[in-house]
Design an enzyme around this catalytic site. Structure first.
Site, short mmCIF file in Angstrom:
data_model
loop_
_atom_site.label_atom_id
_atom_site.label_comp_id
_atom_site.label_asym_id
_atom_site.label_seq_id
_atom_site.Cartn_x
_atom_site.Cartn_y
_atom_site.Cartn_z
N ASN A 9 -110.71 13.97 1.56
CA ASN A 9 -111.84 14.75 1.87
C ASN A 9 -112.38 14.88 0.21
O ASN A 9 -111.73 15.16 -0.80
CB ASN A 9 -111.21 16.36 1.82
CG ASN A 9 -112.40 17.37 1.45
OD1 ASN A 9 -113.59 16.94 1.31
ND2 ASN A 9 -111.93 18.80 1.04
N LYS A 11 -114.91 16.16 -1.23
CA LYS A 11 -115.31 17.18 -1.74
C LYS A 11 -116.77 16.90 -2.47
O LYS A 11 -117.65 16.04 -1.74
CB LYS A 11 -114.60 17.88 -2.86
CG LYS A 11 -113.15 18.09 -2.32
CD LYS A 11 -112.22 18.96 -3.00
CE LYS A 11 -110.76 19.36 -2.30
NZ LYS A 11 -109.81 20.15 -2.92
N HIS A 96 -112.37 25.24 4.86
CA HIS A 96 -111.67 24.92 3.58
C HIS A 96 -111.55 26.14 2.70
O HIS A 96 -112.49 26.82 2.39
CB HIS A 96 -112.26 23.78 2.92
CG HIS A 96 -111.60 23.17 1.80
ND1 HIS A 96 -111.25 23.45 0.74
CD2 HIS A 96 -110.51 22.08 1.98
CE1 HIS A 96 -110.55 22.77 0.01
NE2 HIS A 96 -109.91 21.89 0.72
N GLU A 98 -111.99 26.35 -0.35
CA GLU A 98 -112.80 26.51 -1.33
C GLU A 98 -114.42 27.05 -0.58
O GLU A 98 -115.05 27.53 -1.36
CB GLU A 98 -113.32 24.96 -1.91
CG GLU A 98 -112.10 24.47 -2.86
CD GLU A 98 -112.02 23.10 -2.72
OE1 GLU A 98 -112.69 22.10 -2.51
OE2 GLU A 98 -110.93 22.55 -3.43
N GLU A 165 -102.98 23.92 3.83
CA GLU A 165 -103.13 23.71 2.80
C GLU A 165 -102.78 24.93 1.88
O GLU A 165 -103.81 26.04 1.66
CB GLU A 165 -104.58 23.38 2.28
CG GLU A 165 -105.07 22.08 3.05
CD GLU A 165 -106.35 21.45 2.23
OE1 GLU A 165 -106.14 20.37 2.31
OE2 GLU A 165 -107.06 22.18 1.90
N GLY A 171 -105.20 20.73 -5.78
CA GLY A 171 -105.89 20.31 -7.23
C GLY A 171 -104.87 20.69 -8.62
O GLY A 171 -105.31 20.50 -9.59
N SER A 204 -102.36 18.37 -3.41
CA SER A 204 -101.62 17.56 -4.33
C SER A 204 -101.13 16.27 -3.67
O SER A 204 -100.01 16.20 -4.38
CB SER A 204 -100.93 18.24 -5.19
OG SER A 204 -101.76 19.06 -6.21
O1 LIG Z 1 -109.04 19.10 1.29
C1 LIG Z 1 -107.92 18.55 0.32
C2 LIG Z 1 -107.52 19.61 -0.44
O2 LIG Z 1 -108.40 20.55 -1.03
C3 LIG Z 1 -106.52 18.89 -1.30
O3 LIG Z 1 -107.07 18.69 -2.66
P1 LIG Z 1 -105.89 17.64 -3.54
O4 LIG Z 1 -105.46 16.53 -2.90
O5 LIG Z 1 -106.89 17.35 -4.78
O6 LIG Z 1 -105.09 18.81 -4.15
#
Ligand SMILES: O=C[C@H](O)COP(=O)(O)O
Length: 241
Positions: A9, A11, A96, A98, A165, A171, A204
């Protein structure tokens, strides 16, 4: 047999030029990846067309990061399912954390988006997970069960992916212990009508922990943010041992 799905992803990262640079670096690394592993890249809307053109004839599937429930209309800033399928998009991330945290996404709108995606042949990747506060209060299970109950009303579980998640692990570098992720994912599975729905872990995920995560019996893949942004780390993830 449950499908293994490894999804990046991106983002709000990468211009078109940066996306193409990634494809050049990543594709050779896919040569030894077992064919039964589905590899997906969920990229910004602005990169979907150029990625579709450049991934044509490869095994990499394309994903979007959101979809509206109407086919068209006066919804400034939104994108509809027919707009995505026309480009050749296969997957769409929905709900998600976010989107829920910053853009007012609710379980009701998540449900509407999933239904619209499925109606047009897209595979939704539904994200669920608890905050640190909910975890500390012992509300992890009740929160996730509540999300599932509302998000999955009327949803066809034969065309669905779920991503667990934990919000506190996104993150932050603070990965959920793989055994704990496995436990929660097992509980999610116990609430589904179709026990073959692929359930991913996200939060993560990185080259250093992918082998351990994928060794867990309930975990069918990963949804990866930061570590999907460079060909080197993403190829290590899709080529987990
Ligand atoms: O969509 C992915 C997740 O929000 C995980 O993000 P991350 O791998 O940067 O922690």
């Amino acid at each position: 047999m449950r499908k293994i799905i490894l999804a990046g992803n991106w983002k709000m990262y990468k211009t078109q030029a940066e996306s193409l640079e990634f494809v050049d670096g990543f594709m050779p690394e896919l040569e030894n990846t077992p064919t039964e592993r589905e590899v997906v890249l969920c990229v910004p809307f602005t990169n979907l067309s150029v990625m579709a053109a450049n991934l044509q004839g490869t095994r990499v599937k394309l994903g979007a990061q959101n979809v509206h429930w109407e086919n068209e209309g006066a919804y400034t800033g939104e994108i509809s399912a027919p707009m995505l399928t026309e480009i050749g998009v296969n997957y769409v991330v929905i709900g998600h954390s976010e989107r829920r945290q910053y853009f007012g996404e609710t379980d009701e709108t998540v449900n509407r988006r999933i239904l619209a995606a499925q109606k047009h042949g897209l595979t939704p990747i539904l994200c669920v997970g608890e905050t640190k506060q909910q975890r500390d209060a012992g509300e992890t299970e009740s929160h996730i069960f509540s999300q599932l109950k509302q998000d999955l009303v009327g949803v066809d579980q034969s065309n669905l992916v779920i991503a667990y998640e934990p919000i506190w692990a996104i993150g932050t570098g603070d990965t959920c212990a793989s055994e704990e992720a496995n436990r929660v994912i097992g509980l999610i599975r116990s609430k589904l009508i179709n026990s073959d729905v692929p359930i991913q872990y996200g939060g993560s995920v990185k080259p250093e922990n992918i082998d351990e995560i994928m060794a867990q019996s309930e975990i069918d893949g990963v949804l990866v943010g930061g570590a999907s942004l460079t060909p080197k780390s993403w190829s290590r993830i899709v080529n987990y041992q």
